[in-house]
Scaffold this motif. Sequence first.
Motif, short mmCIF file in Angstrom:
data_model
loop_
_atom_site.label_atom_id
_atom_site.label_comp_id
_atom_site.label_asym_id
_atom_site.label_seq_id
_atom_site.Cartn_x
_atom_site.Cartn_y
_atom_site.Cartn_z
N GLU A 30 -16.19 3.80 -12.45
CA GLU A 30 -17.09 3.05 -11.53
C GLU A 30 -18.42 3.75 -11.40
N GLY A 31 -19.52 3.26 -11.13
CA GLY A 31 -21.01 3.92 -10.99
C GLY A 31 -21.90 3.04 -11.35
N ALA A 32 -23.14 3.23 -10.67
CA ALA A 32 -24.53 2.48 -11.12
C ALA A 32 -24.84 2.45 -12.49
N GLY A 33 -24.64 3.43 -13.28
CA GLY A 33 -24.88 3.43 -14.73
C GLY A 33 -25.47 4.57 -15.21
N PHE A 34 -26.34 4.47 -16.34
CA PHE A 34 -26.86 5.75 -16.66
C PHE A 34 -28.21 5.54 -17.65
N CYS A 35 -29.11 6.50 -17.96
CA CYS A 35 -30.14 6.47 -18.96
C CYS A 35 -29.69 7.23 -19.98
N LEU A 36 -29.75 6.81 -21.04
CA LEU A 36 -29.53 7.53 -22.36
C LEU A 36 -30.81 7.92 -23.35
N SER A 37 -31.20 9.08 -23.19
CA SER A 37 -32.34 9.55 -23.74
C SER A 37 -32.03 10.21 -25.11
N SER A 38 -31.97 9.65 -26.32
CA SER A 38 -31.42 10.31 -27.58
C SER A 38 -32.43 10.27 -28.44
N GLY A 39 -32.41 11.04 -29.37
CA GLY A 39 -33.36 10.93 -30.66
C GLY A 39 -33.00 9.81 -31.65
N THR A 40 -33.99 9.36 -32.27
CA THR A 40 -33.63 8.04 -33.29
C THR A 40 -32.56 8.51 -34.29
N GLY A 41 -31.87 7.78 -34.82
CA GLY A 41 -30.74 7.72 -35.48
C GLY A 41 -29.50 8.54 -34.92
N SER A 42 -29.54 8.70 -33.75
CA SER A 42 -28.06 9.45 -32.98
C SER A 42 -27.24 8.42 -32.52
N GLY A 43 -27.46 7.29 -32.87
CA GLY A 43 -26.32 6.26 -32.46
C GLY A 43 -26.42 5.76 -31.13
N LYS A 44 -27.48 5.42 -30.55
CA LYS A 44 -27.57 4.90 -29.20
C LYS A 44 -26.93 3.56 -29.13
N THR A 45 -27.28 2.60 -30.02
CA THR A 45 -26.40 1.27 -29.87
C THR A 45 -24.90 1.50 -30.06
N GLU A 46 -24.46 2.24 -30.83
CA GLU A 46 -22.91 2.56 -30.97
C GLU A 46 -22.47 3.23 -29.45
N SER A 47 -23.32 4.02 -29.10
CA SER A 47 -22.88 4.62 -27.70
C SER A 47 -22.58 3.63 -26.54
N VAL A 48 -23.03 2.41 -26.50
CA VAL A 48 -22.94 1.48 -25.57
C VAL A 48 -22.29 0.37 -26.24
N GLY A 49 -22.37 -0.11 -27.28
CA GLY A 49 -21.60 -1.10 -27.87
C GLY A 49 -20.32 -1.23 -28.06
N ILE A 50 -19.96 0.09 -28.75
CA ILE A 50 -18.42 0.14 -29.28
C ILE A 50 -17.71 0.56 -27.67
N PRO A 51 -17.99 0.99 -26.66
CA PRO A 51 -17.18 1.05 -25.67
C PRO A 51 -17.05 -0.22 -25.03
N ALA A 52 -18.04 -0.95 -24.92
CA ALA A 52 -18.23 -2.19 -24.22
C ALA A 52 -17.00 -3.31 -24.94
N ILE A 53 -16.99 -2.83 -26.25
CA ILE A 53 -16.31 -3.94 -26.88
C ILE A 53 -14.74 -3.72 -26.73
N PHE A 54 -14.52 -2.37 -26.93
CA PHE A 54 -13.14 -2.01 -26.71
C PHE A 54 -12.55 -1.84 -25.31
N LEU A 55 -13.35 -1.68 -24.31
CA LEU A 55 -12.99 -1.76 -23.07
C LEU A 55 -13.18 -3.11 -22.42
N ASP A 56 -13.55 -4.09 -23.03
CA ASP A 56 -13.45 -5.64 -22.65
C ASP A 56 -14.60 -5.80 -21.66
N LYS A 57 -15.28 -5.31 -22.06
CA LYS A 57 -16.94 -5.44 -20.97
C LYS A 57 -17.44 -6.52 -21.54
N ARG A 58 -18.35 -7.39 -20.67
CA ARG A 58 -19.44 -8.33 -20.96
C ARG A 58 -20.79 -7.68 -21.20
N LEU A 59 -21.16 -7.55 -22.39
CA LEU A 59 -22.46 -6.68 -22.64
C LEU A 59 -23.61 -7.55 -22.60
#
Length: 668
Positions: A30-59
């Motif tokens: 639980e929590g408000a959320g977060f800001c991800l500041s990360s370099g290009t090519g560091s997998g930002k989309t995977e950082s959110v997309g894969i957990p959301a898919i496996f944890l059964d979230k609506r993204l």
Amino acid sequence: MNPEQCYSIINPQFKPFKHQRECWRLIQEEGAGFCLSSGTGSGKTESVGIPAIFLDKRLVMVYPTRSLIEDQVSRFEKYCMTLVEAKKVLSKTVAYDTGDMQYGKQIKSFEGKPSLERIKGRLRFRQRYQPGKIQIIGAGQKKRVDVNDIVPEIENIINSLPGFIIEVVYGQKRINVIPKEKRQIITETTKKHLYGADIILTTLDMFLYRFFGYGERKWNLLFPYRLYMGTQARKQLVICFDEAHLYDEVSFTNFMNLVGTFVGADIKVVVMSATLPKPLLDMLEKRYDLEVVNGMELSGEKSFRVIKSNNRKNEIVGLVKKSLEERIIIVRNTVKQAFGTYQKLKSISKNSLYLYHGRMFPKIRTRHYESLKKKDEKSEPYILVTTNAIEVGCDLNSTLLITDYCNPDQLLQRMGRCARKKDTKGKCILLGTNFQTDDSFLRLPEAYNYQTYQKLITAGDFTADEIRATITPHLRREELTDALFQFHYSYVYEFDVMRSELHDSGILATRSWTPSFKVFWVKEQTAFDTIEKFVGTKSVEEILKDILLHNRTPLRIPIDYCILHESEEAIDWKKVKMLPVTDSSSPVGYNRQTTINPYQTELYLFLFDNTFPNHNPKLGLIRLPHFFTVKRRGLITTLQASKRYFINSEWDRKIRYLDISKKSLSVL
């Protein structure tokens, strides 16, 4: 399952980085959320997309531009397909929503004949309002069959295949059977999705329209309910604003209002970018309690140098001739510059030369990007001439980047397309140390510390953090946009009937107060006669089916791009026609007023142009049609054009709109 196991299902070679494991934890807890500041090519989309898919979230992935969605949608579909194939879920649905194009694609396992019978049942149901035979494509042939015969026809095809994907497109009454090793998957695509998908990819513009209940006549309030009103929906919802550094003025005001609204409703919010300015990170952390996650710089080794040249086009040609065996990306600041460079390079390389910019048809852009990705994966040489359309979201790994002088955040994004992957090497070349005459509009002294920036790039030895420090974002709200957001919110979510007239008017500024054209490129000049013939008797949607077009999905062009410049000759009125429409689905929806309110009217622009440089529609709209005269008075801008540029008009007509442009900003 733990994060390591889940990431390995998507890709056996994939081990999550520290920032990806941290994002997993924050999405799970639980929590408000977060800001991800990360370099290009560091997998930002995977950082959110894969957990959301496996944890059964609506993204919900919210992007600043449509081109970004085109680059990401196939990635999410691939993740869902891998998950279904591994039998970890029964099905996943991905929705694509940009307004002009929308669909929902359900991906699920093939369960033999029962799966085919369900498809037949749905097609039979649709026969009542969409009669006709079903087209089946597979085994090297095309067939049109009766709906009752589709099961044996599909079975005949798949019985000879070790693996396959059955693609059902209901709106087009089409079934594709695609051979795929070790896969037995069904995808079902429908035009309407109503935000009922597991993953929704959309733009900030369309997201605002859905949030305030626009877009569907009968089902408008389903969007707010599924986004915000439903208690259960809130718990499972994750709303991610990607490439958030691109928001300014109007879009920044809407972005901040949305973040505050969702955090206040206990909906998890994620903000991502490789170039988030520190003042913005600090504000989001302190005001909305969004935790800051700093990612890793995972790119390869890059060298950097500046070349001062009075003829950049010739300089580029010389550099390319010496590097024909490399993967080259050339970034110019304008479409005109990019096209000129592309023309110059055609004599050097034809098979591996690509042009990519924001005024190309989406299908062509997607085709080019997919071709480039294949060459990238095989380390085959190519030459890509592009604009800022390539700066964000495109996962290309060039070995040589040549770019015009640009703003600091643009430089970081462009350099992110070179030596993008770890253990790779690349060269970055910056042409010039200042803007040229035709791209001087990019210079924004209030937003960047150019003196420090130029010292850094001239020295050639700098870090990404040092470049980010030269960005001075103006964290301000635009007052009128702010008020409009609050008024719409009070009507939709607080049931304030006093705002019903405003909401019914449909006035909503999303990215800018400057309206835009929907541009359709017709194949024959006689199409104008067809449009004029049926205006008032057919809807625009029906007319578009009757005329030959190069693009079924419209290009979006701000109307001020069509202003006539001094000593310039207007485009021939026989090559362009405008059509103002208040309701595209109604034959009586045409706006015939002398002065047009573009906030309550959809502006269609039909173009016929087969002359250079617009001689090849596959290269996109290079030369814009200029025909408006302009008058500015205070915040009001008035564009005027001869009646000859309008469909069936008896008078010259005006378009009047607001030009805010930093005149009504207030400090947050």
